[in-house]
Design an enzyme around this catalytic site. Structure first.
Site, short mmCIF file in Angstrom:
data_model
loop_
_atom_site.label_atom_id
_atom_site.label_comp_id
_atom_site.label_asym_id
_atom_site.label_seq_id
_atom_site.Cartn_x
_atom_site.Cartn_y
_atom_site.Cartn_z
N GLU A 168 0.82 -1.21 0.00
CA GLU A 168 0.00 0.00 0.00
C GLU A 168 0.86 1.26 0.00
OE1 GLU A 168 -3.08 0.51 -0.55
OE2 GLU A 168 -3.67 -1.59 -0.60
N TYR A 214 -6.60 6.87 4.10
CA TYR A 214 -6.77 5.86 3.05
C TYR A 214 -5.94 4.60 3.35
CZ TYR A 214 -5.56 3.14 -0.95
OH TYR A 214 -5.32 2.07 -1.75
N ASP A 274 -9.78 6.52 -2.71
CA ASP A 274 -8.63 7.08 -3.42
C ASP A 274 -9.16 7.69 -4.72
OD1 ASP A 274 -9.13 4.95 -5.07
OD2 ASP A 274 -7.06 4.22 -5.12
N CYS A 332 -18.55 -3.18 -18.12
CA CYS A 332 -18.61 -2.87 -16.68
C CYS A 332 -19.65 -3.74 -15.98
CB CYS A 332 -18.95 -1.39 -16.50
SG CYS A 332 -19.13 -0.94 -14.75
S1 SF4 Z 1 -20.87 2.08 -16.31
FE1 SF4 Z 1 -19.10 3.19 -17.06
S2 SF4 Z 1 -19.04 5.08 -15.88
FE2 SF4 Z 1 -20.41 3.67 -14.79
S3 SF4 Z 1 -19.11 2.66 -13.29
FE3 SF4 Z 1 -19.14 1.36 -15.10
S4 SF4 Z 1 -17.34 2.01 -16.30
FE4 SF4 Z 1 -17.75 3.62 -14.78
#
Ligand code: SF4
Length: 343
Positions: free
Chosen positions: A36, A119, A137, A195
């Protein structure tokens, strides 16, 4: 926000996709702590080799506490921000001498040690001791703002991070948030299509910029490279210098080190005297570094055999110059994903 769903998706993704990084192999507090501290303001790819080498030299907190500061700085050489190494060393002494080698088990306990901020304390306590405390962070801030679809300031980041936290797996959750920010929810062009929490995210992209960050300043600095057989001339920074105290570097031509010759302004226009140039950035300043050929006559400093360079506490810029001059025997840093960064 569907917190339970968010946690499940994020942790599922982290379990399947997390990068295989050496400090994730166990939850030993000493190793977590060292990693860290190294990862503050430093890219993951640059930390990996230093992490292995540092633990080889100082495998326990007792060995670190007993080491000379010069040895600790030498092992840190190349990572920059040397105050971190000094604070790590100081904290190791406190743990060994005042706490009988026992690590604090809470973030509050860690914060009492030198060089440990909010942190870092939360990261170590959650990863190594499972304390349900969130980290914030730069990566986490970005993810939180995009998911919430609004700008936050100060304490609001910590409040939101704590609300999101999975209290049953705080260490994994905190690392997953940072991993998402480092690899998917990147500062530019986030990969929203891949994502794991995209349909729980308000923004799904970059938030509109509010204001420009600080402008980078530009400066030119000059060093001389004096070599004689297998030796190179170096100078040591003053022990009371505010930056990189006691570290070794090449002689500057600015007069900062007594005995170093000033390069006349007229000569600076004659680029044939320049051995090479390179770029170097420190916080908000971009340096153009000119390295001049110079005979040893009259220059002051200490002649150091090139075989000793690897064990010497060199500044990051000195290492860069010596490497470019083929004088520094260092193996190349392993390459990881281009966006590997904890900051
Ligand atoms: S959808 Fe896009 S902007 Fe939203 S958390 Fe996931 S990568 Fe980030």
């Amino acid at each position: 926000m569907q917190y339970t769903e968010f946690r499940a998706r994020l942790l599922g993704w982290y379990g399947a996709q997390a990068r295989d990084l050496p400090w994730r192999k166990d939850r030993d507090p000493y190793r977590v702590w060292v990693s860290e501290i190294m990862l503050q303001q430093t890219r993951v790819a640059a930390v990996i080799d230093h992490y292995h080498e540092f633990l080889r030299r100082f495998p326990t907190v007792e060995k670190l506490a007993a080491a000379r500061e010069a040895s600790v700085l030498a092992a840190w050489s190349g990572l920059g921000y040397y105050r971190r190494a000094r604070m790590l060393h100081a904290a190791a002494k406190v743990i060994v001498r005042e706490k009988k080698g026992e690590f604090p088990a809470t973030s509050d306990g860690w914060r009492e040690l030198p060089g440990i901020g909010r942190y870092t304390a939360a990261a170590i306590a959650s990863i190594a001791f499972n304390e349900a405390v969130a980290v914030v962070d730069g990566n986490v801030e970005r993810v939180i703002e995009r998911i919430a679809g609004k700008r936050l300031v100060g304490e609001a980041f910590w409040t939101e991070a704590q609300a999101l936290l999975d209290a049953a797996r705080p260490g994994d959750f905190n690392q997953a948030m940072m991993e998402l920010g480092a690899t998917i929810c990147t500062p530019r062009a986030p990969a929203c299509l891949t994502c794991p929490v995209a349909d729980l995210c308000v923004t799904r992209g970059e938030l509109p910029a509010t204001e420009k960050g600080p402008r980078q300043k530009k400066r030119e600095i000059h060093f001389v490279l004096c070599c004689e057989r297998d030796r190179v001339l170096l100078v040591q920074r003053p022990r009371d210098a505010s930056l990189m105290a006691g570290m070794w570097e090449l002689p500057e031509t600015t007069g900062a080190h007594p005995g170093t010759k000033q390069i006349p302004r007229s000569a600076r226009n004659d680029k044939s005297n320049v051995k090479f140039s390179l770029k170097h950035s420190i916080t908000v300043t971009d340096y153009t570094v000119r390295v001049w050929r110079q005979a040893a006559n009259g220059a002051q400093g200490e002649w150091v055999n090139v075989k000793r360079l690897k064990g010497l506490a060199l500044t990051g810029l000195a290492r860069k110059i010596l490497r470019k001059a083929d004088l520094f025997p260092e193996k190349p840093v392993r390459k990881l994903h281009a966006s590997d960064s904890r900051v």
